[in-house]
Design a protein around this motif. Structure first.
Motif, PDB file in Angstrom:
ATOM      1  N   ARG A 416       0.830  -1.204   0.000  1.00 29.24           N
ATOM      2  CA  ARG A 416       0.000   0.000   0.000  1.00 29.24           C
ATOM      3  C   ARG A 416       0.866   1.257   0.000  1.00 29.24           C
ATOM      4  O   ARG A 416       0.617   2.200  -0.756  1.00 29.24           O
ATOM      5  N   SER A 417       1.873   1.269   0.832  1.00 25.43           N
ATOM      6  CA  SER A 417       2.752   2.441   0.903  1.00 25.43           C
ATOM      7  C   SER A 417       3.455   2.680  -0.426  1.00 25.43           C
ATOM      8  O   SER A 417       3.644   3.829  -0.843  1.00 25.43           O
ATOM      9  N   THR A 418       3.839   1.601  -1.092  1.00 27.54           N
ATOM     10  CA  THR A 418       4.532   1.730  -2.373  1.00 27.54           C
ATOM     11  C   THR A 418       3.668   2.427  -3.414  1.00 27.54           C
ATOM     12  O   THR A 418       4.091   3.393  -4.066  1.00 27.54           O
ATOM     13  N   VAL A 419       2.436   1.950  -3.572  1.00 34.13           N
ATOM     14  CA  VAL A 419       1.583   2.546  -4.613  1.00 34.13           C
ATOM     15  C   VAL A 419       1.080   3.928  -4.194  1.00 34.13           C
ATOM     16  O   VAL A 419       0.867   4.794  -5.053  1.00 34.13           O
ATOM     17  N   GLU A 420       0.907   4.137  -2.898  1.00 33.89           N
ATOM     18  CA  GLU A 420       0.524   5.481  -2.446  1.00 33.89           C
ATOM     19  C   GLU A 420       1.592   6.493  -2.838  1.00 33.89           C
ATOM     20  O   GLU A 420       1.288   7.568  -3.354  1.00 33.89           O
ATOM     21  N   SER A 421       2.848   6.145  -2.603  1.00 33.19           N
ATOM     22  CA  SER A 421       3.935   7.055  -2.957  1.00 33.19           C
ATOM     23  C   SER A 421       3.953   7.346  -4.453  1.00 33.19           C
ATOM     24  O   SER A 421       4.210   8.473  -4.878  1.00 33.19           O
ATOM     25  N   LEU A 422       3.665   6.324  -5.253  1.00 31.68           N
ATOM     26  CA  LEU A 422       3.616   6.527  -6.707  1.00 31.68           C
ATOM     27  C   LEU A 422       2.518   7.514  -7.092  1.00 31.68           C
ATOM     28  O   LEU A 422       2.741   8.434  -7.893  1.00 31.68           O
ATOM     29  N   ILE A 423       1.337   7.344  -6.510  1.00 28.26           N
ATOM     30  CA  ILE A 423       0.200   8.201  -6.865  1.00 28.26           C
ATOM     31  C   ILE A 423       0.432   9.628  -6.377  1.00 28.26           C
ATOM     32  O   ILE A 423       0.248  10.595  -7.134  1.00 28.26           O
ATOM     33  N   TRP A 424       0.853   9.791  -5.111  1.00 30.84           N
ATOM     34  CA  TRP A 424       1.019  11.148  -4.575  1.00 30.84           C
ATOM     35  C   TRP A 424       2.154  11.888  -5.298  1.00 30.84           C
ATOM     36  O   TRP A 424       2.030  13.090  -5.578  1.00 30.84           O
ATOM     37  N   GLY A 425       3.231  11.197  -5.602  1.00 32.29           N
ATOM     38  CA  GLY A 425       4.303  11.838  -6.341  1.00 32.29           C
ATOM     39  C   GLY A 425       3.870  12.249  -7.735  1.00 32.29           C
ATOM     40  O   GLY A 425       4.254  13.316  -8.251  1.00 32.29           O
ATOM     41  N   TYR A 426       3.048  11.405  -8.340  1.00 31.13           N
ATOM     42  CA  TYR A 426       2.530  11.707  -9.681  1.00 31.13           C
ATOM     43  C   TYR A 426       1.689  12.982  -9.666  1.00 31.13           C
ATOM     44  O   TYR A 426       1.773  13.810 -10.586  1.00 31.13           O
ATOM     45  N   CYS A 427       0.894  13.175  -8.614  1.00 30.72           N
ATOM     46  CA  CYS A 427       0.054  14.375  -8.528  1.00 30.72           C
ATOM     47  C   CYS A 427       0.908  15.642  -8.499  1.00 30.72           C
ATOM     48  O   CYS A 427       0.596  16.630  -9.181  1.00 30.72           O
ATOM     49  N   GLN A 428       1.967  15.625  -7.722  1.00 33.23           N
ATOM     50  CA  GLN A 428       2.828  16.803  -7.662  1.00 33.23           C
ATOM     51  C   GLN A 428       3.531  17.034  -8.998  1.00 33.23           C
ATOM     52  O   GLN A 428       3.724  18.180  -9.413  1.00 33.23           O
TER      53      GLN A 428
END
Length: 806
Positions: A416-428
């Motif tokens: 979960r942490s891995t994909v969360e980081s991918l999504i949040w970084g993508y937003c920025q």
């Protein structure tokens, strides 16, 4: 069980799945009249009688094929076609063979055949493929031949010997001519339909061989590149075949499929094997039976193996969507999982879905990179964006997001942490990319911006749906409190980055905001962290883009992407300003708040005024000296900033709310309150002085040029009630000085307004003083301009007495 084709023809059902827009072989299907069909059959009979074949007969074949939807080919017509094909004396043109094969296919699929006629058809087909040079045949010939062979092997009227012969020839053609059979979706649909019929034949001698060919065909040397549309056709073909096997409990075929999935042959195409596995899962899920767990496990396990290998390889390459050989496989996995139905959680599937969403479903990085690399040649990018918006992978964005969220719901904390980081970084990243792109393209690439924003709007929806899922599974009592706060903050920051693309009201968006903001509001450290993530003042007024980009004029007030983000911050900060230390507000928020008070868009400026009101109203504890001191300091600049932009920029409603907050929430007798009132009176006086006093009607109605000062005076009048008693005499004095200097019509209008306001007041403490003040003011105004100077000094003494009485 899989939904059966809505027509007699399996290839048409496969085409409908991917909605083929073009007819690559040039054969346009149009319905012919009954008379034309009768004449066409007559022309073909003439060919046999005259032992000749000319353009007239070729046109007759085309007429019949174009009417295949309504055409019925019975045994007599089939015998006619077979007799023409068997005549050694006829020299048939090469383009006629696919037409003959198509008409025989219609006969096989739509009619009840006599076994003898079917067997003779098989013999003739074998002779055609064996005697004539294959170099004379085209791709359409091979695909139509495979389609007919498969259909014959599927028919109960054919003998077992004929079925075996058809299956053997079909397999040989698939293996030898694969490079010609998938050059277009039209050809692929016919080829795959023929293979599907063959796989469903009662004679299963070639079942595993056909499966092996389909799983290796796209990986062979010289084979045409695989496409998503062909992969989807393979997926649903396997679903169709296996659904029949599951329904009939054909255990031998089920075991062969499982063996295929469990044997990781090096020649197998990952693209094809994933689609086959997805077809298997879809068939099992739609069958409603739970008795095929070994087969399900094999399909899910094989998909996981491909996904794990892909994730490892892309991680080593720092994958960002620019490696073409991985693009197709990511799209393939995403669509396969989206169409499979229920799939058990497996970590590689979750990560590969995240990668597919960020690089293939929403390939914004690839698009922005091309814009930045070739800023003068963005017309090509425009066409690419348009093509993607109509692509299969984009149309399945909702389904892919859904299966991604389902996988996330069952995932472990690390995944979960891995994909969360991918999504949040993508937003920025999207925020930074789009901000730079709009600055580059505004005024000359507006159409490209609009098309990109269509894609980004869907990206925003994906982020919102995912974020809501995160709140449901991560913001509960089982998760560490610090982790919850960190997740909440990252969601808020990500939403701020994507806020520009929020073009509709979404319940999921509001539900997510409510879920995360509660924890942030209750924690001072979280509030500070969120506030400090706001772009710096320097970043707001300057565009520090890539050094590779051309330098362009930048105006912060025209940057709508940035403005949307700041508005989001202001909305959220207002809800937690009580927890925010005054020092942080002063250092981080104040400069941004005052900057956006000068925004030319009144709606945007009002958010800044609301931010000011929220801070002035915060901190109910009077012992908070630091907060009170900052409030008083901010008032001086607030009044300057507001009034210098009025009436051009500053929205009056925003300023009025700020003034009301000042007089209500600052300590009684606070110097900033006196300053506030003094500034308003000065502004009203200045605005009135710019208007000619000769126009009586203008002063009588206070319209046009007098509307701005009238609003300020109305605001001052409204302050007579809430302002504290220590400040009231000063307000009355300043108002009196202002009113007596106005023309008679203006005085009368304002006196009447004051009379009505004081008469309606139920404040028994202030009302007597206000009545006396109004009577004195009315008397002074009635004496005319000659006595204004001497009377005003006496009025000052009276107001001092009023102050003492109060």
């Amino acid at each position: 069980m899989a939904k059966q084709p809505q027509s007699f023809f399996l290839e048409e059902w496969l085409r409908s799945i991917v909605v083929i827009n073009s007819n690559k072989d040039g054969s346009v299907r149009t319905s012919s009249s009954a008379q034309a069909i009768i004449q066409a059959w007559a022309d073909l009979r003439d060919s046999v009688q005259n032992q000749s074949f000319h353009a007239q007969q070729l046109q007759a074949l085309k007429t019949l094929v174009n009417s295949q939807t309504s055409l019925h080919v019975a045994d007599p017509q089939a015998k006619l076609l077979l007799s023409i094909l068997s005549l050694q004396s006829l020299s048939l043109p090469q383009e006629s063979y696919p037409l003959f094969l198509r008409l025989l296919y219609i006969w096989v699929r739509k009619s009840r055949q006599i076994s003898l006629v079917v067997d003779s058809a098989v013999d003739i087909l074998l002779r055609i493929f064996s005697q004539q040079s294959q170099s004379d045949k085209n791709s359409l010939f091979f695909s139509e031949g495979i389609l007919l062979l498969g259909a014959l092997s599927f028919q109960t009227s054919a003998s077992e010997k004929s079925k075996r012969l058809c299956l053997e020839l079909l397999c040989n053609l698939l293996e030898e001519e694969h490079r010609y059979l998938f050059l277009s979706d039209e050809l692929a649909s016919s080829t795959l339909a023929g293979a599907g019929y063959a796989l469903s034949s009662s004679v299963s001698i070639c079942f595993r061989r056909i499966l092996d060919i389909l799983c290796t065909i796209w990986g062979r040397k010289g084979a045409p590149a695989a496409s998503i549309s062909q992969g989807l056709m393979l997926l649903h073909l396997i679903e169709w075949v296996l659904s029949n096997s599951l329904n009939l409990r054909s255990l031998d075929k089920i075991d062969l499929v499982r063996e295929l999935l469990e044997n990781d042959e090096p020649t197998q195409s990952s693209f094809a094997i994933v689609m086959v596995a997805a077809g298997v899962l879809r068939a099992i899920n739609r069958s409603g039976s739970s008795g095929f767990m070994p087969l399900r496990n094999s399909a899910e396990g094989r998909t996981e193996t491909v996904a794990r290998d892909l994730v490892v390889r892309t991680k080593g390459l720092d994958y960002n969507g620019n490696h073409h050989r991985f693009n197709l496989l990511l799209q393939c996995i995403a669509l396969a999982l989206a169409r499979s139905g229920s799939v058990s959680y497996r970590a590689p599937l979750l990560v590969s879905l995240a990668l597919a969403l960020l690089t293939e479903v929403f390939p914004l990085q690839r698009i922005y990179n091309k814009i930045f690399k070739f800023p003068e040649d963005w017309s090509v990018v425009l066409e690419e964006v348009k093509d993607h918006l109509s692509s299969l992978i984009f149309k399945e964005a909702g389904a892919v997001t859904g299966v991604f969220c389902n996988q996330y719901a069952s995932a472990d904390e690390d995944s979960r942490s891995t994909v969360e980081s991918l999504i949040w970084g993508y937003c920025q990243d999207v925020y930074m990319w789009h901000r730079q792109a709009t600055v580059m393209l505004v005024g000359r690439g507006d159409q490209l911006i609009r098309e990109i924003e269509k894609l980004a709007e869907s990206t925003f929806l994906m982020v919102v749906v995912f974020a809501l899922g995160v709140t449901k599974h991560r913001l509960d009592t089982r998760i560490n409190r610090d982790t919850q706060l960190q997740i909440s903050l990252r969601i808020l920051i990500s939403f701020s980055c994507m806020e520009y693309f929020r073009r509709m009201r979404l319940p999921e968006y509001m539900d997510t905001i409510r879920a995360v903001i509660v924890s942030v509001q209750e924690n001072e450290s979280a509030c500070v962290t969120f506030v400090e993530s706001i772009p710096s003042y320097d970043d707001l007024i300057n565009n520090h883009g890539s050094s590779n980009l051309p330098k362009m004029e930048y105006r912060w007030s025209m940057d709508e992407v940035q403005t949307a983000r700041i508005i989001f911050y202001m909305r959220v900060i207002r809800t937690c300003v009580d927890r925010l230390p005054p020092s942080v507000f002063k250092k981080v928020v104040a400069s941004t708040m005052f900057l956006y008070m000068g925004h030319p868009n009144g709606k945007v400026a009002r958010y800044s005024h609301s931010m000011f009101v929220a801070f002035i109203s915060s901190g109910k504890d009077p012992s908070q000296d630091e907060r009170v001191l900052l409030k008083e300091q901010l008032v001086f600049y607030y009044m300057q900033r507001s009034l210098e932009g009025y009436p051009g920029i500053t929205p009056f409603e925003g300023m009025a709310s700020g003034v009301a907050a000042i007089v209500r929430h600052l300590p009684a007798g606070s110097p900033p309150i006196f300053y506030c009132i003094h500034c308003l009176v000065q502004k009203a006086t200045s605005l009135c002085s710019k208007v000619s006093s000769d126009d009586g009607d203008l002063w009588k109605n206070w319209e046009g040029e007098l509307e701005p000062p009238k609003k300020v005076l109305d605001l001052l009048f409204r302050l007579l009630a809430p302002v504290d008693i220590q400040v009231l005499p000063s307000l009355m004095k300043l108002l009196a000085q202002l009113i007596v200097e106005l023309p008679v019509n203006g005085q009368n209008m304002l006196l009447n307004q004051l009379y009505q306001q004081i008469a309606d007041s139920d404040d028994v403490i202030r009302k007597p003083a206000l009545v006396s003040w109004l009577q004195s003011l009315s008397y002074i105004c009635s004496q005319g301009t000659q006595k204004k100077g001497s009377e005003l000094s006496g009025e000052t003494v009276y107001l001092n007495r009023t102050k003492a009485r109060l």
